[in-house]
Write an enzyme that holds these catalytic residues in place. Structure first.
Site, PDB file in Angstrom:
ATOM      1  N   ARG A   1       0.834  -1.201   0.000  1.00 53.94           N
ATOM      2  CA  ARG A   1       0.000   0.000   0.000  1.00 53.94           C
ATOM      3  C   ARG A   1       0.870   1.252   0.000  1.00 53.94           C
ATOM      4  O   ARG A   1       1.851   1.325   0.741  1.00 53.94           O
ATOM      5  CB  ARG A   1      -0.878   0.033   1.247  1.00 53.94           C
ATOM      6  CG  ARG A   1      -1.946  -1.023   1.307  1.00 53.94           C
ATOM      7  CD  ARG A   1      -2.694  -0.939   2.614  1.00 53.94           C
ATOM      8  NE  ARG A   1      -1.817  -1.259   3.747  1.00 53.94           N
ATOM      9  CZ  ARG A   1      -2.212  -1.245   5.020  1.00 53.94           C
ATOM     10  NH1 ARG A   1      -3.452  -0.913   5.319  1.00 53.94           N
ATOM     11  NH2 ARG A   1      -1.364  -1.568   5.985  1.00 53.94           N
TER      12      ARG A   1
ATOM     13  N   ASP B   1      -1.767   1.232  -5.071  1.00 54.42           N
ATOM     14  CA  ASP B   1      -3.132   1.157  -4.540  1.00 54.42           C
ATOM     15  C   ASP B   1      -3.917   0.166  -5.387  1.00 54.42           C
ATOM     16  O   ASP B   1      -4.231   0.434  -6.555  1.00 54.42           O
ATOM     17  CB  ASP B   1      -3.775   2.542  -4.581  1.00 54.42           C
ATOM     18  CG  ASP B   1      -5.195   2.540  -4.024  1.00 54.42           C
ATOM     19  OD1 ASP B   1      -5.679   1.465  -3.603  1.00 54.42           O
ATOM     20  OD2 ASP B   1      -5.821   3.618  -4.033  1.00 54.42           O
ATOM     21  N   LEU B   2      -4.231  -0.990  -4.814  1.00 53.62           N
ATOM     22  CA  LEU B   2      -4.902  -2.033  -5.580  1.00 53.62           C
ATOM     23  C   LEU B   2      -6.335  -1.664  -5.943  1.00 53.62           C
ATOM     24  O   LEU B   2      -6.948  -2.330  -6.787  1.00 53.62           O
ATOM     25  CB  LEU B   2      -4.892  -3.349  -4.786  1.00 53.62           C
ATOM     26  CG  LEU B   2      -3.515  -3.942  -4.516  1.00 53.62           C
ATOM     27  CD1 LEU B   2      -3.640  -5.238  -3.728  1.00 53.62           C
ATOM     28  CD2 LEU B   2      -2.753  -4.197  -5.815  1.00 53.62           C
ATOM     29  N   LYS B   3      -6.887  -0.608  -5.329  1.00 50.20           N
ATOM     30  CA  LYS B   3      -8.238  -0.157  -5.662  1.00 50.20           C
ATOM     31  C   LYS B   3      -8.243   0.929  -6.734  1.00 50.20           C
ATOM     32  O   LYS B   3      -9.309   1.369  -7.171  1.00 50.20           O
ATOM     33  CB  LYS B   3      -8.932   0.352  -4.403  1.00 50.20           C
ATOM     34  CG  LYS B   3      -9.164  -0.725  -3.348  1.00 50.20           C
ATOM     35  CD  LYS B   3      -9.879  -0.163  -2.126  1.00 50.20           C
ATOM     36  CE  LYS B   3     -10.108  -1.248  -1.081  1.00 50.20           C
ATOM     37  NZ  LYS B   3     -10.789  -0.711   0.127  1.00 50.20           N
TER      38      LYS B   3
ATOM     39  N   ARG C   1     -12.672  -9.354  -5.487  1.00 46.48           N
ATOM     40  CA  ARG C   1     -13.280  -8.024  -5.560  1.00 46.48           C
ATOM     41  C   ARG C   1     -12.325  -6.995  -6.156  1.00 46.48           C
ATOM     42  O   ARG C   1     -12.751  -6.006  -6.758  1.00 46.48           O
ATOM     43  CB  ARG C   1     -13.737  -7.576  -4.165  1.00 46.48           C
ATOM     44  CG  ARG C   1     -14.922  -8.379  -3.641  1.00 46.48           C
ATOM     45  CD  ARG C   1     -15.571  -7.712  -2.444  1.00 46.48           C
ATOM     46  NE  ARG C   1     -14.723  -7.715  -1.275  1.00 46.48           N
ATOM     47  CZ  ARG C   1     -14.663  -8.714  -0.392  1.00 46.48           C
ATOM     48  NH1 ARG C   1     -15.388  -9.817  -0.580  1.00 46.48           N
ATOM     49  NH2 ARG C   1     -13.880  -8.618   0.662  1.00 46.48           N
TER      50      ARG C   1
ATOM     51  N   HIS D   1      -6.390 -15.206  15.125  1.00 47.29           N
ATOM     52  CA  HIS D   1      -4.935 -15.153  15.168  1.00 47.29           C
ATOM     53  C   HIS D   1      -4.403 -16.506  15.602  1.00 47.29           C
ATOM     54  O   HIS D   1      -5.161 -17.445  15.880  1.00 47.29           O
ATOM     55  CB  HIS D   1      -4.460 -14.049  16.115  1.00 47.29           C
ATOM     56  CG  HIS D   1      -4.520 -12.672  15.516  1.00 47.29           C
ATOM     57  ND1 HIS D   1      -3.858 -12.343  14.354  1.00 47.29           N
ATOM     58  CD2 HIS D   1      -5.169 -11.547  15.920  1.00 47.29           C
ATOM     59  CE1 HIS D   1      -4.091 -11.077  14.053  1.00 47.29           C
ATOM     60  NE2 HIS D   1      -4.879 -10.568  14.992  1.00 47.29           N
ATOM     61  N   ASP D   2      -3.080 -16.598  15.680  1.00 47.52           N
ATOM     62  CA  ASP D   2      -2.418 -17.859  15.966  1.00 47.52           C
ATOM     63  C   ASP D   2      -3.016 -18.571  17.178  1.00 47.52           C
ATOM     64  O   ASP D   2      -3.261 -19.781  17.158  1.00 47.52           O
ATOM     65  CB  ASP D   2      -0.923 -17.596  16.202  1.00 47.52           C
ATOM     66  CG  ASP D   2      -0.061 -18.759  15.759  1.00 47.52           C
ATOM     67  OD1 ASP D   2       0.098 -19.705  16.540  1.00 47.52           O
ATOM     68  OD2 ASP D   2       0.444 -18.736  14.630  1.00 47.52           O
TER      69      ASP D   2
ATOM     70  N   TYR E   1      -6.277 -20.332  16.375  1.00 46.33           N
ATOM     71  CA  TYR E   1      -6.134 -21.573  15.601  1.00 46.33           C
ATOM     72  C   TYR E   1      -5.691 -22.723  16.500  1.00 46.33           C
ATOM     73  O   TYR E   1      -6.190 -23.842  16.391  1.00 46.33           O
ATOM     74  CB  TYR E   1      -5.132 -21.379  14.460  1.00 46.33           C
ATOM     75  CG  TYR E   1      -5.449 -20.220  13.557  1.00 46.33           C
ATOM     76  CD1 TYR E   1      -6.731 -20.051  13.039  1.00 46.33           C
ATOM     77  CD2 TYR E   1      -4.490 -19.273  13.223  1.00 46.33           C
ATOM     78  CE1 TYR E   1      -7.039 -18.978  12.223  1.00 46.33           C
ATOM     79  CE2 TYR E   1      -4.784 -18.191  12.412  1.00 46.33           C
ATOM     80  CZ  TYR E   1      -6.059 -18.044  11.919  1.00 46.33           C
ATOM     81  OH  TYR E   1      -6.368 -16.975  11.112  1.00 46.33           O
TER      82      TYR E   1
ATOM     83  N   ASP F   1       0.939 -19.718  12.218  1.00 43.26           N
ATOM     84  CA  ASP F   1       1.453 -18.857  11.151  1.00 43.26           C
ATOM     85  C   ASP F   1       2.600 -19.513  10.389  1.00 43.26           C
ATOM     86  O   ASP F   1       2.628 -19.510   9.156  1.00 43.26           O
ATOM     87  CB  ASP F   1       1.949 -17.538  11.746  1.00 43.26           C
ATOM     88  CG  ASP F   1       0.824 -16.569  12.049  1.00 43.26           C
ATOM     89  OD1 ASP F   1      -0.342 -16.893  11.735  1.00 43.26           O
ATOM     90  OD2 ASP F   1       1.090 -15.501  12.594  1.00 43.26           O
TER      91      ASP F   1
END
Length: 371
Positions: free
Chosen positions: A37, A71-73, A102, A137-138, A141, A167
């Site tokens: 980003r 910026d992937l958007k 998306r 989070h870890d 799980y 992870d």
């Protein structure tokens, strides 16, 4: 020549599982380009402590990579990424299920640009199923796969694990294994594939013995009562007189006999028929009477499978790891020369050049120029 020389990896992931996977590929010769980003980049950059502008965590996990800020958007994101995607061999992403779709970068869309691409998605629960969209989070799980329930302290409460097993062992390592398998398959078929890596379910592999007991005999394991959960004096942690600890694992009879002889355990507690709980108490009382230095010296050179519990600082400075050159590779960071993160790639497959920096955010202005 490193085995992955010439491969291009696009890494859209952040934090730990994906970046560590791409680090392993980079150490074996792949060219890794991080897609980050603008402005903030990988969230791991902001962690503490920092070395210069970035966290040491980020620097350790992203050594030897390149960085593009995008910026992937943005409306032109896909067109700007297309030249990279068309030439890439591997794509790694770690968003929640559906996010890449998306963004117009889901597997089917990307496959139309590059049918030979190996596309690896790393998530907590996988791409489908009732838990697929649940944040975790870890610790979660491990809690929901039975691992945490077998890791308890003296009061019977689960103990916080100091390692991020889901992870790394459930995410990073399966991702790398399957990426390499997919690349091998591509050598034969010419086609890429999609990899759905779910960190949670991959933890079950580590519970193989408990699964076997449960599936075959209905004897589901419980904390404190099994071979590796504190149910035997032959696999236990004992406190010393100076508040250090002995990790004792003399499981086999030959090791147990040596251990009993060295600590001078009374004969009535040595037999396999002796009550495990009482034997553990007896051994504990003996170990508690002497210092860690005493036990270290006594066990040195003996076949007893016993260790003094080390701090991380002590472990890093252990002469054995120095002899093995575990920290021989270096990380250049803001004028500092630090040990690089050890990765499970044997020296023969790693670069002879031991120094490499992590990328500054967006420093790779045109990654296609030198491909």
């Amino acid at each position: 020549m490193r085995p992955l020389e010439g491969l291009l990896v696009l890494d859209f992931s952040t934090l730990l599982p994906g970046p560590l996977a791409s680090l392993i590929l980079a150490e074996a010769g792949a060219r890794v380009v991080k897609i980050e980003r603008p402005g903030r980049g990988d969230e791991m950059r902001t962690y503490e402590p920092k070395v210069g502008d970035d966290s040491v965590n980020f620097l350790l996990l992203n050594r030897g990579k390149q960085s593009i800020a995008l910026d992937l958007k943005a409306p032109d994101a896909i067109s700007r990424l297309r030249p990279l995607i068309e030439r890439a061999d591997v794509l790694i992403e770690q968003f929640r299920p559906g996010v890449m779709n998306r963004l117009g970068l889901g597997y089917e869309a990307v496959r139309r640009m590059n049918s030979s691409l190996v596309y690896c998605s790393i998530t907590g629960w996988g791409q489908n199923g009732p838990k697929a969209d649940i944040a975790a989070h870890d610790l979660n799980y491990m809690a929901e796969t039975g691992v945490l329930g077998l890791s308890v302290g003296a009061d019977g409460a689960p103990v916080l694990p100091p390692v991020l097993a889901a992870d790394v062992a459930g995410g990073t390592y399966p991702a790398v294994i399957n990426i390499l398998l997919a690349l091998k398959q591509r050598d034969q078929s010419g086609r890429g594939t999609y990899l759905d890596i779910a960190m949670g379910e991959n933890l079950f592999t580590f519970m193989y013995w408990g699964l076997g007991n449960g599936f075959a005999a209905g004897a589901w394991p419980h904390a404190g009562g099994e071979l590796v959960t504190g149910g035997t004096p032959r696999y236990h942690i004992y406190r010393t007189a100076d508040a250090r600890y002995v990790a004792a694992a003399p499981l086999e009879d030959k090791f147990w006999e040596n251990f009993c002889r060295l600590i001078d355990l009374p004969q009535e507690w040595r037999a396999a028929s002796a009550p495990a709980g009482e034997v553990t108490k007896a051994v504990g009382a003996i170990i508690a009477a002497k210092s860690a230095a005493h036990w270290r010296a006594l066990f040195a050179g003996q076949d007893v499978c016993c260790s003094i519990v080390a701090t991380l600082e002590e472990a890093v400075n252990d002469p054995h790891f120095a002899a093995r050159q575990v920290f021989a590779h270096r990380l250049l960071a803001n004028g500092r020369d630090l040990p690089a993160l050890p990765v499970p790639v044997v020296p023969a497959f790693r670069s002879a050049t031991s120094h490499a920096p992590a990328p500054r955010l967006g420093e790779t202005l045109d990654p296609l120029l030198s491909i």
